[in-house]
Motif scaffolding. Structure first.
Motif, PDB file in Angstrom:
ATOM      1  N   SER A  27       0.836  -0.895  -0.010  1.00  0.00           N
ATOM      2  CA  SER A  27       0.009  -0.002  -0.374  1.00  0.00           C
ATOM      3  C   SER A  27       1.271   1.047   0.584  1.00  0.00           C
ATOM      4  O   SER A  27       0.227   2.172  -0.727  1.00  0.00           O
ATOM      5  CB  SER A  27      -1.050  -0.383   0.640  1.00  0.00           C
ATOM      6  OG  SER A  27      -0.148   0.041   2.097  1.00  0.00           O
ATOM      7  N   ALA A  28       1.993   0.960   0.529  1.00  0.00           N
ATOM      8  CA  ALA A  28       2.670   2.567   0.936  1.00  0.00           C
ATOM      9  C   ALA A  28       3.733   2.563  -0.366  1.00  0.00           C
ATOM     10  O   ALA A  28       4.682   3.459  -0.368  1.00  0.00           O
ATOM     11  CB  ALA A  28       3.801   2.651   1.921  1.00  0.00           C
ATOM     12  N   ASP A  29       3.966   1.174  -1.274  1.00  0.00           N
ATOM     13  CA  ASP A  29       4.648   0.807  -2.797  1.00  0.00           C
ATOM     14  C   ASP A  29       6.575   1.848  -2.060  1.00  0.00           C
ATOM     15  O   ASP A  29       6.944   2.012  -2.612  1.00  0.00           O
ATOM     16  CB  ASP A  29       4.342   2.029  -3.512  1.00  0.00           C
ATOM     17  CG  ASP A  29       5.351   1.514  -4.679  1.00  0.00           C
ATOM     18  OD1 ASP A  29       5.729   0.869  -5.018  1.00  0.00           O
ATOM     19  OD2 ASP A  29       5.617   3.166  -5.838  1.00  0.00           O
ATOM     20  N   ALA A  30       6.818   0.716  -0.335  1.00  0.00           N
ATOM     21  CA  ALA A  30       7.828   0.633  -0.344  1.00  0.00           C
ATOM     22  C   ALA A  30       8.722  -0.483  -0.351  1.00  0.00           C
ATOM     23  O   ALA A  30       8.324  -1.081  -0.795  1.00  0.00           O
ATOM     24  CB  ALA A  30       7.624   0.792   1.425  1.00  0.00           C
ATOM     25  N   GLU A  31      10.187   0.030   0.030  1.00  0.00           N
ATOM     26  CA  GLU A  31      10.991  -1.349  -0.887  1.00  0.00           C
ATOM     27  C   GLU A  31      11.426  -1.964   0.883  1.00  0.00           C
ATOM     28  O   GLU A  31      11.745  -1.871   1.187  1.00  0.00           O
ATOM     29  CB  GLU A  31      12.450   0.193  -0.964  1.00  0.00           C
ATOM     30  CG  GLU A  31      12.274   0.866  -2.599  1.00  0.00           C
ATOM     31  CD  GLU A  31      13.210   1.623  -2.889  1.00  0.00           C
ATOM     32  OE1 GLU A  31      14.104   1.084  -4.068  1.00  0.00           O
ATOM     33  OE2 GLU A  31      13.060   2.762  -2.567  1.00  0.00           O
ATOM     34  N   ILE A  32      11.166  -0.908   1.501  1.00  0.00           N
ATOM     35  CA  ILE A  32      11.894  -0.881   3.528  1.00  0.00           C
ATOM     36  C   ILE A  32      10.327  -0.695   4.336  1.00  0.00           C
ATOM     37  O   ILE A  32      10.231   0.351   4.127  1.00  0.00           O
ATOM     38  CB  ILE A  32      12.721  -0.039   3.810  1.00  0.00           C
ATOM     39  CG1 ILE A  32      14.476   0.350   2.949  1.00  0.00           C
ATOM     40  CG2 ILE A  32      12.997   0.088   4.848  1.00  0.00           C
ATOM     41  CD1 ILE A  32      15.174  -1.458   2.788  1.00  0.00           C
ATOM     42  N   VAL A  33       9.997  -1.938   5.505  1.00  0.00           N
ATOM     43  CA  VAL A  33       9.895  -1.310   6.036  1.00  0.00           C
ATOM     44  C   VAL A  33      10.590  -1.206   7.554  1.00  0.00           C
ATOM     45  O   VAL A  33      11.480  -2.564   8.045  1.00  0.00           O
ATOM     46  CB  VAL A  33       9.079  -3.110   6.451  1.00  0.00           C
ATOM     47  CG1 VAL A  33       8.011  -3.077   7.635  1.00  0.00           C
ATOM     48  CG2 VAL A  33       7.871  -3.339   5.019  1.00  0.00           C
ATOM     49  N   ILE A  34      10.150  -0.780   8.716  1.00  0.00           N
ATOM     50  CA  ILE A  34      11.075  -0.093   9.982  1.00  0.00           C
ATOM     51  C   ILE A  34       9.891  -1.040  11.226  1.00  0.00           C
ATOM     52  O   ILE A  34       8.342   0.073  10.700  1.00  0.00           O
ATOM     53  CB  ILE A  34      11.579   1.102   9.210  1.00  0.00           C
ATOM     54  CG1 ILE A  34      12.316   1.025   8.734  1.00  0.00           C
ATOM     55  CG2 ILE A  34      12.108   1.316  10.987  1.00  0.00           C
ATOM     56  CD1 ILE A  34      13.149   2.974   8.596  1.00  0.00           C
ATOM     57  N   ALA A  35      10.045  -1.281  11.616  1.00  0.00           N
ATOM     58  CA  ALA A  35       9.832  -1.969  13.041  1.00  0.00           C
ATOM     59  C   ALA A  35       9.429  -1.104  13.649  1.00  0.00           C
ATOM     60  O   ALA A  35      11.051  -1.381  14.190  1.00  0.00           O
ATOM     61  CB  ALA A  35       8.922  -3.451  13.236  1.00  0.00           C
ATOM     62  N   VAL A  36       8.382  -0.453  14.856  1.00  0.00           N
ATOM     63  CA  VAL A  36       8.889  -0.213  15.746  1.00  0.00           C
ATOM     64  C   VAL A  36       8.024  -1.466  16.699  1.00  0.00           C
ATOM     65  O   VAL A  36       7.458  -0.987  17.295  1.00  0.00           O
ATOM     66  CB  VAL A  36       7.895   1.435  16.332  1.00  0.00           C
ATOM     67  CG1 VAL A  36       9.021   1.414  18.189  1.00  0.00           C
ATOM     68  CG2 VAL A  36       9.254   1.876  15.176  1.00  0.00           C
ATOM     69  N   MET A  37       8.522  -2.008  17.922  1.00  0.00           N
ATOM     70  CA  MET A  37       8.299  -2.779  17.994  1.00  0.00           C
ATOM     71  C   MET A  37       8.325  -2.840  20.179  1.00  0.00           C
ATOM     72  O   MET A  37       9.924  -2.384  21.099  1.00  0.00           O
ATOM     73  CB  MET A  37       9.275  -4.390  18.140  1.00  0.00           C
ATOM     74  CG  MET A  37       8.445  -5.482  18.816  1.00  0.00           C
ATOM     75  SD  MET A  37       9.612  -7.188  18.426  1.00  0.00           S
ATOM     76  CE  MET A  37      10.874  -7.181  19.773  1.00  0.00           C
ATOM     77  N   SER A  38       7.512  -3.061  20.703  1.00  0.00           N
ATOM     78  CA  SER A  38       7.501  -2.947  21.893  1.00  0.00           C
ATOM     79  C   SER A  38       8.283  -3.814  22.623  1.00  0.00           C
ATOM     80  O   SER A  38       8.846  -4.713  22.323  1.00  0.00           O
ATOM     81  CB  SER A  38       6.575  -3.486  23.131  1.00  0.00           C
ATOM     82  OG  SER A  38       5.421  -2.683  22.244  1.00  0.00           O
ATOM     83  N   GLY A  39       9.851  -3.289  24.006  1.00  0.00           N
ATOM     84  CA  GLY A  39      11.002  -4.754  24.688  1.00  0.00           C
ATOM     85  C   GLY A  39      10.107  -5.640  25.626  1.00  0.00           C
ATOM     86  O   GLY A  39       8.672  -6.062  24.130  1.00  0.00           O
ATOM     87  N   ASN A  40      10.196  -5.759  26.918  1.00  0.00           N
ATOM     88  CA  ASN A  40      10.364  -7.244  27.489  1.00  0.00           C
ATOM     89  C   ASN A  40       8.588  -7.094  28.085  1.00  0.00           C
ATOM     90  O   ASN A  40       7.628  -7.792  28.727  1.00  0.00           O
ATOM     91  CB  ASN A  40      11.549  -7.283  27.897  1.00  0.00           C
ATOM     92  CG  ASN A  40      12.438  -8.008  27.063  1.00  0.00           C
ATOM     93  OD1 ASN A  40      11.949  -8.914  26.291  1.00  0.00           O
ATOM     94  ND2 ASN A  40      13.016  -7.741  28.044  1.00  0.00           N
TER      95      ASN A  40
END
Length: 404
Positions: A27-40
């Protein structure tokens, strides 16, 4: 390189998450996916099933290119603070867009909801206050107030967890004047809180965890709901650390913290408000399990999630003055992992990153980061035997995971 951001917990990563990653990139026509992920520790006030490092591995093997950690000070907060921290990281990392899953699936419905509330804010706030006085939790009061003000059929349902987060993501983007385009995709088959299996291949993380911790729970029976890489990662984690983490594992530590503290000391803990400390202490005296304890302290006013978040802060001894001093934006980018494409992106854009990039803790200090370190130390107490020490050391010894 066009980058799309996602905000995730992956507790654990499953087929629905894989669908979201694919749709986000498309949907974003993106080359890179950046994930912000919760810690523990997570936004619902729970210890993650497996560590942030193992969940990072799951994410990279399933399609994410870069994984940054959402600091404890945002990851264990209510939706607006959670969203604010996540958006600030994605914006600092140069994301062109943010794609989130929602029950709505219609991005325009979010803009209409935000515009309507802003236009009728005074009336809306009066309605929220009125519902709070009736004993409702804040999320419930907010949803009821919004529905009272606008009863159109195409109204955004702000009682749904992913709609609530999406609403807050867009508000954070607007407030921070972030150069990010919000996008949304409909959640596939299973609802966020669904404790039952909705199809032959799609299940919520909640239902997967419930099945894992049931008496007859067998991870092999859940294989169809997750990529093979997730299945193998879960098997490896249980073999290495002896368990999957859950609240019952930490109940003896939480109970000790409550019973060892005075009412005044508990009142200093973040999210412990309005005499809740007395209710916590009384319930801890007579509860033999975390589930029993939660059922004793639950009221109409406090959601289960809100109470669990308070318990996380008690467990980690996180006080109000520690959390209140932090701003609405993150102070750093903590790199947990990347693919070869992710490395190319970071090398190309390193000079343009708006926050310091952290890949090693040994030379870095700061109060926000200190909360992450403390949380990881407490989380490691859930492991069994010598595995506890190995998990404890990961926080300083584990370099960012690299997937070629």
């Amino acid at each position: 390189m066009n980058a799309v951001g996602v905000v995730v917990e992956y507790n654990p990563f499953h087929n629905g998450h894989a669908f979201h990653l694919q749709e986000a990139k498309k949907s974003a026509d993106a080359e890179i996916v950046i994930a912000v992920m919760s810690g523990n520790f997570l936004q619902r006030g729970e210890p993650a099933l497996v560590s942030k490092w193992k969940r990072t591995e799951m994410a990279l093997k399933a399609g994410a290119d870069i994984v940054f950690e959402l600091p404890y000070a945002f990851a264990t907060q209510q939706a607006n603070s959670f969203a604010s921290g996540a958006v600030s990281i994605l914006d600092a990392a140069g994301c062109d867009s943010l794609c989130f899953g929602s029950e709505s699936g219609d991005i325009e419905s979010f803009y209409r909801a935000i515009s309507y509330i802003e236009t009728n804010n005074e009336h809306y706030q009066r309605q929220v206050k009125s519902y709070l006085e009736l004993g409702n939790s804040y999320p419930k009061a907010s949803s009821l107030a919004f529905h009272d003000l606008n009863r159109e059929k195409d109204l955004l349902d702000l009682s749904k967890p992913n709609n609530i987060l999406g609403f807050q993501y867009i508000k954070a983007i607007q407030k921070q004047d972030a150069s990010i385009q919000p996008l949304t995709v409909s959640r596939k088959s299973a609802d966020y809180h669904d404790a039952h299996f909705a199809s032959e291949t799609i299940a919520s993380a909640t239902s997967i965890r419930k099945a894992l911790f049931s008496e007859e729970g067998n991870i092999a029976d859940l294989k169809q709901y997750m990529p093979e890489t997730t299945y193998q990662a879960l098997l490896n984690y249980r073999q290495e650390f002896g368990l999957f983490h859950q609240w019952e594992t930490y109940w003896p530590y939480l109970r000790y913290r409550i019973l060892h503290s005075t009412s005044k000391e508990l009142s200093f803990i973040y999210d412990v408000e309005e005499g809740l400390e007395n209710r916590l202490a009384a319930a801890a005296l007579v509860s033999n399990s975390f589930d029993e304890f939660m059922k004793k302290i639950k009221t109409k006013r406090y959601t289960w999630t809100r109470l669990q978040r308070a318990c996380v802060h008690i467990l980690t001894n996180t006080r109000k003055n520690e959390m209140d001093k932090h701003e609405e934006k993150a102070a750093y980018l903590r790199l947990l992992g990347m693919t070869s494409n992710g490395r190319v992106y970071l090398n190309k854009n390193k000079s343009q990153l708006q926050l310091p990039l952290i890949s090693k803790l040994s030379s870095v200090q700061g109060e926000l980061l200190a909360l992450d370190i403390k949380a990881s130390r407490i989380y490691s107490m859930g492991a069994i035997g010598s595995a506890q020490q190995r998990l404890l050391e990961l926080e300083f010894k584990q370099p960012p995971i690299f997937l070629d």
